[in-house]
Design a protein around this motif. Structure first.
Motif, PDB file in Angstrom:
ATOM      1  N   GLN A  40       8.604   6.343 -10.401  1.00 56.14           N
ATOM      2  CA  GLN A  40       8.334   4.951 -10.034  1.00 56.14           C
ATOM      3  C   GLN A  40       7.402   4.273 -11.036  1.00 56.14           C
ATOM      4  OE1 GLN A  40       9.970   3.571  -7.329  1.00 56.14           O
ATOM      5  NE2 GLN A  40      10.972   5.558  -7.416  1.00 56.14           N
ATOM      6  N   SER A  41       7.537   2.955 -11.148  1.00 52.39           N
ATOM      7  CA  SER A  41       6.699   2.221 -12.095  1.00 52.39           C
ATOM      8  C   SER A  41       5.264   2.072 -11.584  1.00 52.39           C
ATOM      9  CB  SER A  41       7.296   0.840 -12.392  1.00 52.39           C
ATOM     10  OG  SER A  41       7.438   0.108 -11.187  1.00 52.39           O
ATOM     11  N   ILE A  42       5.073   2.088 -10.281  1.00 48.32           N
ATOM     12  CA  ILE A  42       3.718   2.008  -9.724  1.00 48.32           C
ATOM     13  C   ILE A  42       3.137   3.426  -9.689  1.00 48.32           C
ATOM     14  CG2 ILE A  42       4.552   2.102  -7.328  1.00 48.32           C
ATOM     15  CD1 ILE A  42       2.152   0.321  -6.546  1.00 48.32           C
ATOM     16  N   THR A  43       1.928   3.569 -10.190  1.00 47.19           N
ATOM     17  CA  THR A  43       1.301   4.890 -10.219  1.00 47.19           C
ATOM     18  C   THR A  43       0.979   5.347  -8.807  1.00 47.19           C
ATOM     19  OG1 THR A  43      -0.951   4.029 -10.358  1.00 47.19           O
ATOM     20  CG2 THR A  43       0.232   4.385 -12.465  1.00 47.19           C
ATOM     21  N   ILE A  44       0.806   6.643  -8.653  1.00 49.56           N
ATOM     22  CA  ILE A  44       0.434   7.181  -7.344  1.00 49.56           C
ATOM     23  C   ILE A  44      -0.901   6.584  -6.909  1.00 49.56           C
ATOM     24  CG2 ILE A  44      -0.184   9.292  -6.093  1.00 49.56           C
ATOM     25  CD1 ILE A  44       1.812  10.713  -8.015  1.00 49.56           C
ATOM     26  N   LYS A  45      -1.809   6.442  -7.862  1.00 50.20           N
ATOM     27  CA  LYS A  45      -3.123   5.868  -7.568  1.00 50.20           C
ATOM     28  C   LYS A  45      -2.978   4.451  -7.013  1.00 50.20           C
ATOM     29  CE  LYS A  45      -7.435   4.636  -9.874  1.00 50.20           C
ATOM     30  NZ  LYS A  45      -8.173   4.647 -11.138  1.00 50.20           N
ATOM     31  N   ASP A  46      -2.199   3.613  -7.686  1.00 50.23           N
ATOM     32  CA  ASP A  46      -2.027   2.228  -7.226  1.00 50.23           C
ATOM     33  C   ASP A  46      -1.250   2.161  -5.916  1.00 50.23           C
ATOM     34  OD1 ASP A  46      -3.498   1.242  -9.341  1.00 50.23           O
ATOM     35  OD2 ASP A  46      -1.737   0.823 -10.588  1.00 50.23           O
ATOM     36  N   TYR A  47      -0.288   3.045  -5.749  1.00 44.43           N
ATOM     37  CA  TYR A  47       0.496   3.085  -4.514  1.00 44.43           C
ATOM     38  C   TYR A  47      -0.397   3.474  -3.341  1.00 44.43           C
ATOM     39  CZ  TYR A  47       4.684   3.852  -1.647  1.00 44.43           C
ATOM     40  OH  TYR A  47       5.655   3.784  -0.680  1.00 44.43           O
ATOM     41  N   PHE A  48      -1.225   4.472  -3.552  1.00 37.65           N
ATOM     42  CA  PHE A  48      -2.158   4.926  -2.518  1.00 37.65           C
ATOM     43  C   PHE A  48      -3.090   3.775  -2.133  1.00 37.65           C
ATOM     44  CE2 PHE A  48      -3.033   9.348  -1.078  1.00 37.65           C
ATOM     45  CZ  PHE A  48      -3.966   9.058  -0.095  1.00 37.65           C
ATOM     46  N   LYS A  49      -3.621   3.070  -3.133  1.00 40.63           N
ATOM     47  CA  LYS A  49      -4.510   1.929  -2.864  1.00 40.63           C
ATOM     48  C   LYS A  49      -3.779   0.842  -2.089  1.00 40.63           C
ATOM     49  CE  LYS A  49      -7.646   2.277  -6.804  1.00 40.63           C
ATOM     50  NZ  LYS A  49      -8.072   1.618  -8.048  1.00 40.63           N
ATOM     51  N   ARG A  50      -2.531   0.582  -2.481  1.00 41.34           N
ATOM     52  CA  ARG A  50      -1.730  -0.432  -1.785  1.00 41.34           C
ATOM     53  C   ARG A  50      -1.576  -0.068  -0.314  1.00 41.34           C
ATOM     54  NH1 ARG A  50       2.117  -4.345  -2.574  1.00 41.34           N
ATOM     55  NH2 ARG A  50       3.877  -4.310  -1.150  1.00 41.34           N
ATOM     56  N   LEU A  51      -1.212   1.176  -0.046  1.00 42.75           N
ATOM     57  CA  LEU A  51      -1.059   1.611   1.340  1.00 42.75           C
ATOM     58  C   LEU A  51      -2.389   1.527   2.082  1.00 42.75           C
ATOM     59  CD1 LEU A  51       1.320   4.686   0.925  1.00 42.75           C
ATOM     60  CD2 LEU A  51       1.919   2.330   1.526  1.00 42.75           C
ATOM     61  N   PHE A  52      -3.459   1.926   1.422  1.00 39.75           N
ATOM     62  CA  PHE A  52      -4.778   1.888   2.034  1.00 39.75           C
ATOM     63  C   PHE A  52      -5.161   0.448   2.408  1.00 39.75           C
ATOM     64  CE2 PHE A  52      -9.430   2.126   2.166  1.00 39.75           C
ATOM     65  CZ  PHE A  52      -9.607   3.273   2.936  1.00 39.75           C
ATOM     66  N   ASN A  53      -4.830  -0.496   1.540  1.00 41.46           N
ATOM     67  CA  ASN A  53      -5.187  -1.899   1.782  1.00 41.46           C
ATOM     68  C   ASN A  53      -4.318  -2.577   2.836  1.00 41.46           C
ATOM     69  OD1 ASN A  53      -7.331  -1.996  -0.038  1.00 41.46           O
ATOM     70  ND2 ASN A  53      -5.971  -2.453  -1.751  1.00 41.46           N
ATOM     71  N   PHE A  54      -3.052  -2.174   2.958  1.00 43.45           N
ATOM     72  CA  PHE A  54      -2.142  -2.924   3.818  1.00 43.45           C
ATOM     73  C   PHE A  54      -1.629  -2.188   5.047  1.00 43.45           C
ATOM     74  CE2 PHE A  54      -1.662  -4.925  -0.398  1.00 43.45           C
ATOM     75  CZ  PHE A  54      -2.064  -6.215  -0.059  1.00 43.45           C
ATOM     76  N   ALA A  55      -1.865  -0.902   5.166  1.00 44.70           N
ATOM     77  CA  ALA A  55      -1.297  -0.146   6.287  1.00 44.70           C
ATOM     78  C   ALA A  55      -1.982  -0.443   7.624  1.00 44.70           C
ATOM     79  CB  ALA A  55      -1.337   1.351   6.003  1.00 44.70           C
ATOM     80  N   ASN A  56      -3.194  -0.974   7.581  1.00 41.85           N
ATOM     81  CA  ASN A  56      -3.927  -1.308   8.814  1.00 41.85           C
ATOM     82  C   ASN A  56      -4.014  -0.119   9.771  1.00 41.85           C
ATOM     83  OD1 ASN A  56      -4.204  -4.007   7.955  1.00 41.85           O
ATOM     84  ND2 ASN A  56      -2.183  -4.496   8.765  1.00 41.85           N
ATOM     85  N   CYS A  57      -4.478   0.997   9.238  1.00 38.84           N
ATOM     86  CA  CYS A  57      -4.585   2.193  10.059  1.00 38.84           C
ATOM     87  C   CYS A  57      -5.960   2.831   9.854  1.00 38.84           C
ATOM     88  CB  CYS A  57      -3.490   3.190   9.701  1.00 38.84           C
ATOM     89  SG  CYS A  57      -3.590   3.830   8.013  1.00 38.84           S
ATOM     90  N   SER A  58      -6.243   3.812  10.675  1.00 40.13           N
ATOM     91  CA  SER A  58      -7.505   4.535  10.527  1.00 40.13           C
ATOM     92  C   SER A  58      -7.456   5.389   9.262  1.00 40.13           C
ATOM     93  CB  SER A  58      -7.749   5.420  11.756  1.00 40.13           C
ATOM     94  OG  SER A  58      -6.740   6.398  11.868  1.00 40.13           O
ATOM     95  N   GLU A  59      -8.612   5.650   8.681  1.00 36.65           N
ATOM     96  CA  GLU A  59      -8.675   6.472   7.468  1.00 36.65           C
ATOM     97  C   GLU A  59      -8.175   7.890   7.712  1.00 36.65           C
ATOM     98  OE1 GLU A  59     -12.317   6.307   5.248  1.00 36.65           O
ATOM     99  OE2 GLU A  59     -12.544   4.162   5.621  1.00 36.65           O
ATOM    100  N   GLU A  60      -8.347   8.384   8.927  1.00 38.61           N
ATOM    101  CA  GLU A  60      -7.896   9.735   9.253  1.00 38.61           C
ATOM    102  C   GLU A  60      -6.393   9.889   9.039  1.00 38.61           C
ATOM    103  OE1 GLU A  60     -11.691   9.021  11.360  1.00 38.61           O
ATOM    104  OE2 GLU A  60      -9.827   7.892  11.301  1.00 38.61           O
ATOM    105  N   CYS A  61      -5.657   8.791   9.186  1.00 35.80           N
ATOM    106  CA  CYS A  61      -4.197   8.857   9.005  1.00 35.80           C
ATOM    107  C   CYS A  61      -3.830   9.300   7.596  1.00 35.80           C
ATOM    108  CB  CYS A  61      -3.560   7.506   9.321  1.00 35.80           C
ATOM    109  SG  CYS A  61      -3.568   7.131  11.077  1.00 35.80           S
TER     110      CYS A  61
END
Length: 182
Positions: A40-61
């Motif tokens: 994928q063109s998006i790095t794992i680091k950026d993808y992880f950050k994207r999910l962290f910012n938009f998933a609206n879930c607890s950090e434990e998830c």
């Protein structure tokens, strides 16, 4: 749960290290619905950050999602029920991560969005995410419960993998240990 605090940075570092380790294992049967034809063109680091910012879930998830990814690796390694081995690699990391996170959110959090929301933030079609969710659950045999001690130990494991030396030592898989430094 113990007081081992892990940050988003720790989880990202862990995910990157594990995908780096696993990309060495390019097995013939290492293709599944989770595998992309190209990295994928998006790095794992950026993808992880994207999910962290938009998933609206607890950090434990996020920790639970990484535990689920570990389970899918364990369940598909040396298992006659599953034809291939699924390892967390650059060509499947994004799909595994969004799918595992979706399942962790549904299991752990009381409030969550519809699948189409997660498909949108994950950059995949809703039909694909629905298919991946069901396939993931079958691979891990619907084993969603994470014991508190498993959760705590996995947080420590994340810290170990993140801090393992990179220069002269190489982290490798071993049939007896999940990962070891050689």
């Amino acid at each position: 749960m113990d007081k081992t605090d892990i940050s988003l940075y720790d989880m990202i570092s862990y995910a990157i290290r594990v995908t780096d380790i696993n990309k060495e294992y390019d097995l013939e049967n290492n293709y599944s619905s989770f595998t992309s034809k190209k990295t994928q063109s998006i790095t794992i680091k950026d993808y992880f950050k994207r999910l962290f910012n938009f998933a609206n879930c607890s950090e434990e998830c996020f920790t639970i999602a990484l535990i689920y990814i570990n389970r899918i690796e364990e369940k598909t390694t040396n298992n006659k029920k599953h034809p291939g081995i699924i390892l967390f690699k650059p060509k499947n990391a994004h799909r595994l991560l969004i799918t595992a996170l979706l399942i962790a959110i549904k299991y752990r959090d009381d409030i969550y969005q519809y699948n189409n929301y997660y498909a949108k933030i994950g950059g995949i079609l809703i039909e694909e995410l629905n298919k991946l969710e069901l396939e993931f659950l079958k691979y891990i045999e619907y084993d969603l419960y994470v014991r508190p001690i498993t959760f705590d130990n996995f947080k420590k494991y994340i810290m170990f993998v993140k801090s393992a030396p990179q220069v002269d030592n190489k982290i490798t898989r071993d049939s007896n240990d999940y990962c070891k430094i050689v």
